[in-house]
Design a protein around this motif. Structure first.
Motif, PDB file in Angstrom:
ATOM      1  N   VAL A  43       0.856  -1.168   0.000  1.00 31.22           N
ATOM      2  CA  VAL A  43       0.000   0.000   0.000  1.00 31.22           C
ATOM      3  C   VAL A  43       0.903   1.233   0.000  1.00 31.22           C
ATOM      4  CG1 VAL A  43      -0.274  -0.128   2.524  1.00 31.22           C
ATOM      5  CG2 VAL A  43      -1.843   1.247   1.178  1.00 31.22           C
ATOM      6  N   LEU A  44       0.551   2.182  -0.867  1.00 35.87           N
ATOM      7  CA  LEU A  44       1.266   3.449  -0.951  1.00 35.87           C
ATOM      8  C   LEU A  44       0.310   4.572  -0.589  1.00 35.87           C
ATOM      9  CD1 LEU A  44       3.160   2.948  -4.338  1.00 35.87           C
ATOM     10  CD2 LEU A  44       4.035   2.589  -2.020  1.00 35.87           C
ATOM     11  N   LEU A  45       0.791   5.506   0.194  1.00 37.27           N
ATOM     12  CA  LEU A  45      -0.016   6.638   0.625  1.00 37.27           C
ATOM     13  C   LEU A  45       0.667   7.934   0.221  1.00 37.27           C
ATOM     14  CD1 LEU A  45      -2.345   7.902   2.268  1.00 37.27           C
ATOM     15  CD2 LEU A  45      -0.916   7.650   4.312  1.00 37.27           C
ATOM     16  N   ASN A  46      -0.049   8.760  -0.494  1.00 34.72           N
ATOM     17  CA  ASN A  46       0.438  10.074  -0.877  1.00 34.72           C
ATOM     18  C   ASN A  46      -0.506  11.107  -0.277  1.00 34.72           C
ATOM     19  OD1 ASN A  46       1.040  12.534  -2.151  1.00 34.72           O
ATOM     20  ND2 ASN A  46       1.731  11.526  -4.022  1.00 34.72           N
ATOM     21  N   LYS A  47      -0.103  11.670   0.843  1.00 31.63           N
ATOM     22  CA  LYS A  47      -0.988  12.603   1.554  1.00 31.63           C
ATOM     23  C   LYS A  47      -1.102  13.938   0.834  1.00 31.63           C
ATOM     24  CE  LYS A  47       1.308  12.041   5.392  1.00 31.63           C
ATOM     25  NZ  LYS A  47       2.083  10.822   5.071  1.00 31.63           N
ATOM     26  N   THR A  48      -0.108  14.267   0.037  1.00 35.04           N
ATOM     27  CA  THR A  48      -0.133  15.547  -0.678  1.00 35.04           C
ATOM     28  C   THR A  48      -1.336  15.632  -1.599  1.00 35.04           C
ATOM     29  OG1 THR A  48       2.276  15.640  -0.603  1.00 35.04           O
ATOM     30  CG2 THR A  48       1.169  17.090  -2.162  1.00 35.04           C
ATOM     31  N   VAL A  49      -1.596  14.527  -2.286  1.00 33.50           N
ATOM     32  CA  VAL A  49      -2.719  14.511  -3.221  1.00 33.50           C
ATOM     33  C   VAL A  49      -3.864  13.639  -2.723  1.00 33.50           C
ATOM     34  CG1 VAL A  49      -1.289  15.062  -5.211  1.00 33.50           C
ATOM     35  CG2 VAL A  49      -1.626  12.674  -4.569  1.00 33.50           C
ATOM     36  N   LYS A  50      -3.790  13.217  -1.468  1.00 30.49           N
ATOM     37  CA  LYS A  50      -4.837  12.377  -0.866  1.00 30.49           C
ATOM     38  C   LYS A  50      -5.132  11.158  -1.723  1.00 30.49           C
ATOM     39  CE  LYS A  50      -7.675  15.849  -0.198  1.00 30.49           C
ATOM     40  NZ  LYS A  50      -8.839  16.653   0.208  1.00 30.49           N
ATOM     41  N   HIS A  51      -4.099  10.387  -1.949  1.00 31.50           N
ATOM     42  CA  HIS A  51      -4.204   9.234  -2.830  1.00 31.50           C
ATOM     43  C   HIS A  51      -3.605   8.006  -2.154  1.00 31.50           C
ATOM     44  CE1 HIS A  51      -3.067   6.622  -6.254  1.00 31.50           C
ATOM     45  NE2 HIS A  51      -4.184   7.085  -6.764  1.00 31.50           N
ATOM     46  N   LEU A  52      -4.318   6.914  -2.346  1.00 32.68           N
ATOM     47  CA  LEU A  52      -3.920   5.628  -1.773  1.00 32.68           C
ATOM     48  C   LEU A  52      -3.923   4.610  -2.905  1.00 32.68           C
ATOM     49  CD1 LEU A  52      -3.656   4.728   1.299  1.00 32.68           C
ATOM     50  CD2 LEU A  52      -5.999   3.972   1.113  1.00 32.68           C
ATOM     51  N   SER A  53      -2.962   3.703  -2.904  1.00 28.46           N
ATOM     52  CA  SER A  53      -3.006   2.650  -3.915  1.00 28.46           C
ATOM     53  C   SER A  53      -2.673   1.309  -3.275  1.00 28.46           C
ATOM     54  CB  SER A  53      -2.041   2.943  -5.064  1.00 28.46           C
ATOM     55  OG  SER A  53      -0.706   2.837  -4.619  1.00 28.46           O
ATOM     56  N   LEU A  54      -3.192   0.280  -3.901  1.00 28.90           N
ATOM     57  CA  LEU A  54      -2.922  -1.100  -3.495  1.00 28.90           C
ATOM     58  C   LEU A  54      -2.278  -1.802  -4.673  1.00 28.90           C
ATOM     59  CD1 LEU A  54      -3.338  -3.434  -1.396  1.00 28.90           C
ATOM     60  CD2 LEU A  54      -5.435  -3.967  -2.654  1.00 28.90           C
ATOM     61  N   GLN A  55      -1.105  -2.316  -4.457  1.00 29.40           N
ATOM     62  CA  GLN A  55      -0.412  -3.061  -5.503  1.00 29.40           C
ATOM     63  C   GLN A  55      -0.414  -4.535  -5.124  1.00 29.40           C
ATOM     64  OE1 GLN A  55       3.453  -1.266  -5.974  1.00 29.40           O
ATOM     65  NE2 GLN A  55       2.613   0.747  -6.447  1.00 29.40           N
ATOM     66  N   ILE A  56      -0.839  -5.362  -6.060  1.00 33.18           N
ATOM     67  CA  ILE A  56      -0.842  -6.805  -5.858  1.00 33.18           C
ATOM     68  C   ILE A  56       0.157  -7.403  -6.839  1.00 33.18           C
ATOM     69  CG2 ILE A  56      -2.215  -8.922  -5.791  1.00 33.18           C
ATOM     70  CD1 ILE A  56      -4.715  -7.158  -5.482  1.00 33.18           C
ATOM     71  N   ALA A  57       1.149  -8.083  -6.323  1.00 40.32           N
ATOM     72  CA  ALA A  57       2.166  -8.682  -7.168  1.00 40.32           C
ATOM     73  C   ALA A  57       1.725 -10.069  -7.632  1.00 40.32           C
ATOM     74  CB  ALA A  57       3.481  -8.778  -6.410  1.00 40.32           C
ATOM     75  N   ALA A  58       2.085 -10.404  -8.870  1.00 38.96           N
ATOM     76  CA  ALA A  58       1.804 -11.737  -9.416  1.00 38.96           C
ATOM     77  C   ALA A  58       0.365 -12.146  -9.147  1.00 38.96           C
ATOM     78  CB  ALA A  58       2.784 -12.755  -8.841  1.00 38.96           C
ATOM     79  N   THR A  59      -0.551 -11.372  -9.687  1.00 41.23           N
ATOM     80  CA  THR A  59      -1.974 -11.572  -9.422  1.00 41.23           C
ATOM     81  C   THR A  59      -2.423 -12.977  -9.779  1.00 41.23           C
ATOM     82  OG1 THR A  59      -2.188  -9.248 -10.059  1.00 41.23           O
ATOM     83  CG2 THR A  59      -4.197 -10.461  -9.682  1.00 41.23           C
ATOM     84  N   GLN A  60      -3.216 -13.537  -8.884  1.00 38.66           N
ATOM     85  CA  GLN A  60      -3.713 -14.903  -9.043  1.00 38.66           C
ATOM     86  C   GLN A  60      -5.228 -14.904  -9.187  1.00 38.66           C
ATOM     87  OE1 GLN A  60      -2.399 -16.695  -5.383  1.00 38.66           O
ATOM     88  NE2 GLN A  60      -0.223 -16.411  -5.856  1.00 38.66           N
ATOM     89  N   PRO A  61      -5.795 -15.970  -9.750  1.00 40.66           N
ATOM     90  CA  PRO A  61      -7.269 -16.021  -9.883  1.00 40.66           C
ATOM     91  C   PRO A  61      -7.994 -15.801  -8.558  1.00 40.66           C
ATOM     92  CG  PRO A  61      -6.263 -17.742 -11.197  1.00 40.66           C
ATOM     93  CD  PRO A  61      -5.140 -17.104 -10.427  1.00 40.66           C
ATOM     94  N   GLY A  62      -7.406 -16.244  -7.470  1.00 38.08           N
ATOM     95  CA  GLY A  62      -8.020 -16.049  -6.162  1.00 38.08           C
ATOM     96  C   GLY A  62      -8.043 -14.602  -5.703  1.00 38.08           C
ATOM     97  N   ASP A  63      -7.366 -13.736  -6.423  1.00 34.52           N
ATOM     98  CA  ASP A  63      -7.393 -12.303  -6.096  1.00 34.52           C
ATOM     99  C   ASP A  63      -8.611 -11.614  -6.679  1.00 34.52           C
ATOM    100  OD1 ASP A  63      -3.809 -12.163  -6.612  1.00 34.52           O
ATOM    101  OD2 ASP A  63      -4.920 -12.456  -4.738  1.00 34.52           O
ATOM    102  N   SER A  64      -9.347 -12.301  -7.541  1.00 28.87           N
ATOM    103  CA  SER A  64     -10.557 -11.720  -8.132  1.00 28.87           C
ATOM    104  C   SER A  64     -11.554 -11.407  -7.024  1.00 28.87           C
ATOM    105  CB  SER A  64     -11.188 -12.690  -9.138  1.00 28.87           C
ATOM    106  OG  SER A  64     -10.358 -12.861 -10.260  1.00 28.87           O
ATOM    107  N   ALA A  65     -11.933 -10.141  -6.926  1.00 31.02           N
ATOM    108  CA  ALA A  65     -12.806  -9.685  -5.848  1.00 31.02           C
ATOM    109  C   ALA A  65     -13.058  -8.197  -6.038  1.00 31.02           C
ATOM    110  CB  ALA A  65     -12.151  -9.920  -4.474  1.00 31.02           C
ATOM    111  N   VAL A  66     -13.857  -7.636  -5.154  1.00 30.57           N
ATOM    112  CA  VAL A  66     -14.013  -6.186  -5.088  1.00 30.57           C
ATOM    113  C   VAL A  66     -13.121  -5.681  -3.957  1.00 30.57           C
ATOM    114  CG1 VAL A  66     -15.602  -4.270  -4.663  1.00 30.57           C
ATOM    115  CG2 VAL A  66     -16.374  -6.284  -5.948  1.00 30.57           C
ATOM    116  N   TYR A  67     -12.356  -4.645  -4.255  1.00 29.12           N
ATOM    117  CA  TYR A  67     -11.421  -4.080  -3.286  1.00 29.12           C
ATOM    118  C   TYR A  67     -11.895  -2.699  -2.853  1.00 29.12           C
ATOM    119  CZ  TYR A  67      -8.327  -7.920  -4.359  1.00 29.12           C
ATOM    120  OH  TYR A  67      -7.799  -9.185  -4.502  1.00 29.12           O
ATOM    121  N   PHE A  68     -11.888  -2.488  -1.555  1.00 34.50           N
ATOM    122  CA  PHE A  68     -12.304  -1.212  -0.986  1.00 34.50           C
ATOM    123  C   PHE A  68     -11.149  -0.577  -0.243  1.00 34.50           C
ATOM    124  CE2 PHE A  68     -16.860  -1.556  -1.481  1.00 34.50           C
ATOM    125  CZ  PHE A  68     -17.111  -2.906  -1.484  1.00 34.50           C
ATOM    126  N   CYS A  69     -11.038   0.736  -0.393  1.00 36.90           N
ATOM    127  CA  CYS A  69     -10.200   1.445   0.558  1.00 36.90           C
ATOM    128  C   CYS A  69     -11.132   2.115   1.560  1.00 36.90           C
ATOM    129  CB  CYS A  69      -9.303   2.473  -0.125  1.00 36.90           C
ATOM    130  SG  CYS A  69     -10.161   3.885  -0.808  1.00 36.90           S
TER     131      CYS A  69
END
Lengths: 109, 113
Positions: free
Chosen positions: A64-90
């Motif tokens: 997870v990366l947080l950039n408070k300057t621009v109020k932005h959050l990101s989630l990075q998933i490495a080597a995505t797998q079929p089991g990662d299929s879902a809805v993601y919420f921040c």
């Protein structure tokens, strides 16, 4: 009330690729952030969190990366797998948690 | 053992009826919540109880009444159900009085006909 928005409502990635899910939060005074994963027919499940005094936090295959300057959050998933299929919420915490609308991630085998 | 359990999982009912959803957590947490998730997956908090006391009460019609008989249970009673009440309702719990990581139940899908 508060709202947390996501840049992309849907995201499709090939299995094995990296995924990046973005989130714009609304309150600069929010002090804590969480990413949740919601699989079909289930409740949201905690993935990773980050406090406002940090800009990066790593877990197992997730960052997870947080950039408070621009109020932005990101989630990075490495080597995505079929089991990662879902809805993601921040979710941002300002007295209580405010959830975004979610990004639906589909992993293509 | 399920950490946060809700019953029923599905609830189909007619407009105007009164219904209840039950929630129990066996995590020993002090705080419990009710959320509503609409058809677009938007999650919005409705209520929060800490040690049986109401601490968050968002703008929710007074037809919705939470009840916490003890800190392990938080039930939601809905009077005079309306079509717009159709949604998935999630119960959650967290440790401590401050709002922390929440553990969610599997949800109750309410359909009002």
């Amino acid at each position: 009330g508060e709202s947390v928005g996501l840049h992309l409502p849907t995201l499709s990635v090939q299995e094995g690729d990296n995924s990046i899910i973005n989130c714009a939060y609304s309150n600069s005074a929010s002090d804590y952030f969480i990413w949740y994963k919601q699989e079909s027919g289930k409740g949201p499940q905690f993935i990773i969190d980050i406090r406002s005094n940090m800009d990066k936090r790593q877990g197992q295959r997730v960052t997870v990366l947080l950039n408070k300057t621009v109020k932005h959050l990101s989630l990075q998933i490495a080597a995505t797998q079929p089991g990662d299929s879902a809805v993601y919420f921040c979710a941002e915490r300002y007295n209580q948690f405010y959830f975004g609308t979610g990004t639906s991630l589909t992993v293509i085998p | 053992d399920t950490a946060v359990s809700q019953t029923p999982k599905y609830l189909v009912t007619q407009m105007g009826n009164d219904k209840s959803i039950k929630c129990e957590q066996n995590l020993g947490h002090d705080t419990m919540y009710w959320y509503k998730q609409d058809s677009k997956k938007f999650l919005k908090i409705m209520f929060s109880y800490n040690n049986k006391e109401l601490i968050i009460n968002e703008t929710v019609p007074n037809r919705f009444s939470p009840k916490s008989p003890d800190k392990a249970h938080l039930n939601l009673h809905i009077n005079s159900l309306e079509l717009g009440d159709s949604a998935v309702y999630f119960c959650a719990s967290s440790q401590g009085s401050a709002v922390n990581i929440q553990y969610f139940g599997a949800g109750t899908r309410l359909s009002v006909l």
